[in-house]
Design an enzyme around this catalytic site. Structure first.
Site, mmCIF file in Angstrom:
data_model
loop_
_atom_site.group_PDB
_atom_site.id
_atom_site.type_symbol
_atom_site.label_atom_id
_atom_site.label_comp_id
_atom_site.label_asym_id
_atom_site.label_seq_id
_atom_site.Cartn_x
_atom_site.Cartn_y
_atom_site.Cartn_z
ATOM 1 N N ASP A 173 0.852 -1.191 0.000
ATOM 2 C CA ASP A 173 0.000 0.000 0.000
ATOM 3 C C ASP A 173 0.890 1.243 0.000
ATOM 4 O O ASP A 173 1.942 1.241 -0.631
ATOM 5 C CB ASP A 173 -0.927 -0.043 1.222
ATOM 6 C CG ASP A 173 -2.261 0.645 0.968
ATOM 7 O OD1 ASP A 173 -2.261 1.895 0.955
ATOM 8 O OD2 ASP A 173 -3.286 -0.032 0.802
ATOM 9 N N HIS A 205 -3.528 5.904 3.834
ATOM 10 C CA HIS A 205 -4.267 4.726 3.387
ATOM 11 C C HIS A 205 -3.615 3.437 3.876
ATOM 12 O O HIS A 205 -4.281 2.532 4.393
ATOM 13 C CB HIS A 205 -4.356 4.756 1.863
ATOM 14 C CG HIS A 205 -5.325 3.786 1.268
ATOM 15 N ND1 HIS A 205 -4.959 2.511 0.888
ATOM 16 C CD2 HIS A 205 -6.646 3.906 0.963
ATOM 17 C CE1 HIS A 205 -6.008 1.898 0.371
ATOM 18 N NE2 HIS A 205 -7.049 2.717 0.409
ATOM 19 N N ASN A 303 -14.302 0.463 -5.991
ATOM 20 C CA ASN A 303 -15.332 1.372 -5.455
ATOM 21 C C ASN A 303 -15.978 2.230 -6.534
ATOM 22 O O ASN A 303 -16.201 3.421 -6.329
ATOM 23 C CB ASN A 303 -14.701 2.320 -4.428
ATOM 24 C CG ASN A 303 -14.066 1.614 -3.268
ATOM 25 O OD1 ASN A 303 -14.331 0.443 -3.024
ATOM 26 N ND2 ASN A 303 -13.215 2.315 -2.551
ATOM 27 N N SER A 382 -11.221 -1.084 0.119
ATOM 28 C CA SER A 382 -9.887 -1.071 0.729
ATOM 29 C C SER A 382 -9.943 -1.411 2.202
ATOM 30 O O SER A 382 -9.009 -1.989 2.748
ATOM 31 C CB SER A 382 -9.248 0.321 0.587
ATOM 32 O OG SER A 382 -8.676 0.503 -0.669
#
Length: 433
Positions: A173, A205, A303, A382
């Protein structure tokens, strides 16, 4: 439908799939068909690990565990390589390298610790004026929420006797805030695959995802939010502080994780796909090869399914993102606290792969954030993905199983929901008791 998906973004480089058990013959074929001689191989570096700078400077980088090369090719070389896939058994596939992003809902909720405390005070005021039955219900919910997040409750993590001890979890990530007090004393291995950027997370994130998958059992401020609190953390920075990266960095991270024996690889990242798109043949083979080496790759379904005009879910939804749409990578959808599909969560609409496999808590998920913010509540597939990854670590500890067998356990024990399998796959992930 007013959601438009732009054509895939590419870097100008290419991914080349080589034979799994004969990487050397694939490299010879690559050289013969392109004339490229300057080839860097992961096996030649300590720990099979390219640094970010080595990746950026190499014309050709070969990931030996995966049997994949990232190559800079001119148009004539591309044509030669494409022809070789039809005639040379040592070149199995050639695809453009894509740009990928951290997958987060565009309508994320941002809740600070002070906001949550204020919210709790307001609920207490309402409880004091409610009827007895209402008081009992609200008090129960508030007490539960104050001790642990709704996601840990819904997935039965709190009831599990397992902690992820002895299991290695890689989260690929934007990195990790290595100064966060909730990770003090934990065994953490980190590596950046982004040139010019350290693992230290300036985006947030990655820190949020690692917190969910592997956060503390006793955080400095409750509620508890982390699943596999005793797992060994591998923080791979494959996305920049702006939240973007490319396939080459992701593959480098996967190679690094497999080399280090990570049983779980969590990737809350991807690129949108369109109806009718096929999955990447190269990522499908990467997923299969990882499974055979005992590493389960778990990725966010994407998403893209919230109608930008109404805020409601599109019907049909948008398809599962790259690379989660590869059948041998576990694709995770997002649920809300009522166990309904999140409006943004992508679905299984492409018949040539791209299915949702399982679902996790993905709406209003509270977890770690870089200091000084410390914690934040956001939404997205996520956020669902590290719930599944952390629970996979619990199963790996409980059973000793990895790869295909671990995948099967997660699917078998998922809570079935009164929702289409095209939205939630096998259902809501559940922890082993």
């Amino acid at each position: 439908m007013n959601n438009s998906i732009t054509p895939m973004e590419t870097t100008g480089r290419y991914l080349v799939l080589l034979p799994e058990n004969s990487v050397d013959s694939g490299i010879r074929a690559l050289t013969n068909n392109t004339g490229i001689q300057n080839i860097a191989r992961a096996v030649d570096f300590e720990g099979h690990t390219f640094t970010a700078e080595q990746l950026e400077s190499a014309d050709t980088a070969v990931f030996d565990n995966l049997g994949v090369a990232v190559v800079s090719l001119d148009p004539d070389q591309v044509q030669s390589m494409s022809a070789a896939t039809a005639t040379d058994g040592a070149i199995l596939a050639v695809e453009p390298e894509r740009v990928v992003y951290a997958i987060a809902d565009s309508q994320n909720t941002t809740l600070t610790t002070d906001y949550l405390k204020g919210f709790r005070d307001a609920v207490n005021h309402l409880i004091n004026q409610a009827t007895p039955s209402e008081t009992e219900l609200a008090t129960t919910l508030l007490a539960d929420d104050s001790a642990a997040t709704w996601g840990l409750q819904a997935t039965k993590v709190l009831e599990s006797s397992y902690s992820g001890f002895g299991i290695k979890v890689a989260v690929l990530d934007t990195g990790l805030d290595l100064t966060h007090p909730d990770f003090a004393g934990r065994k953490i291995t980190s590596q950046s695959f982004i040139s010019g950027e350290a693992v230290q997370d300036l985006n947030g994130h990655g820190t949020h995802c690692i917190g969910t998958a592997c956060g503390s059992k006793t955080p400095s401020i409750v509620p508890r939010y982390g699943v596999a609190y005793n797992a060994e953390i591998f923080a791979g920075k494959v996305l920049s502080n702006r939240g973007s990266g490319a396939d080459g960095g992701i593959l480098a991270g996967i190679e690094w994780a497999i080399t280090n024996g990570c049983q779980i690889i969590s990737m809350s990242l991807g690129a949108p796909t369109r109806p009718g798109d096929t999955y990447s043949r190269i990522y499908e083979q990467v997923g299969l090869r990882a499974l055979r080496q005992g590493s389960l790759i778990i990725a966010a379904a994407g998403n893209d399914s919230r109608d930008l005009r109404t805020g409601k879910r599109l019907s049909p939804p948008m398809p599962v993102s790259h690379p989660a749409n590869a059948p041998s990578i576990m694709a995770v959808a997002a649920l809300d606290s009522q166990l309904q599909i999140a409006a943004f969560s992508n679905g299984s609409i492409n018949h040539n792969g791209g299915q949702v496999d399982i679902a996790g808590p993905g709406v209003d998920v509270y977890s770690t954030w870089p200091m000084p913010t410390r914690y934040r509540t956001i939404s997205g597939t996520s956020m669902a993905t590290p719930h599944v990854a952390g629970i996979a670590a619990l199963y790996a500890q409980a059973t000793g199983l990895t790869g295909h067998a671990l995948w099967a356990l997660l699917m078998r024990d998922a809570q079935r929901l009164l929702l289409p399998s095209t939205d939630v796959g096998a259902g809501l992930v559940q922890a082993p008791l």
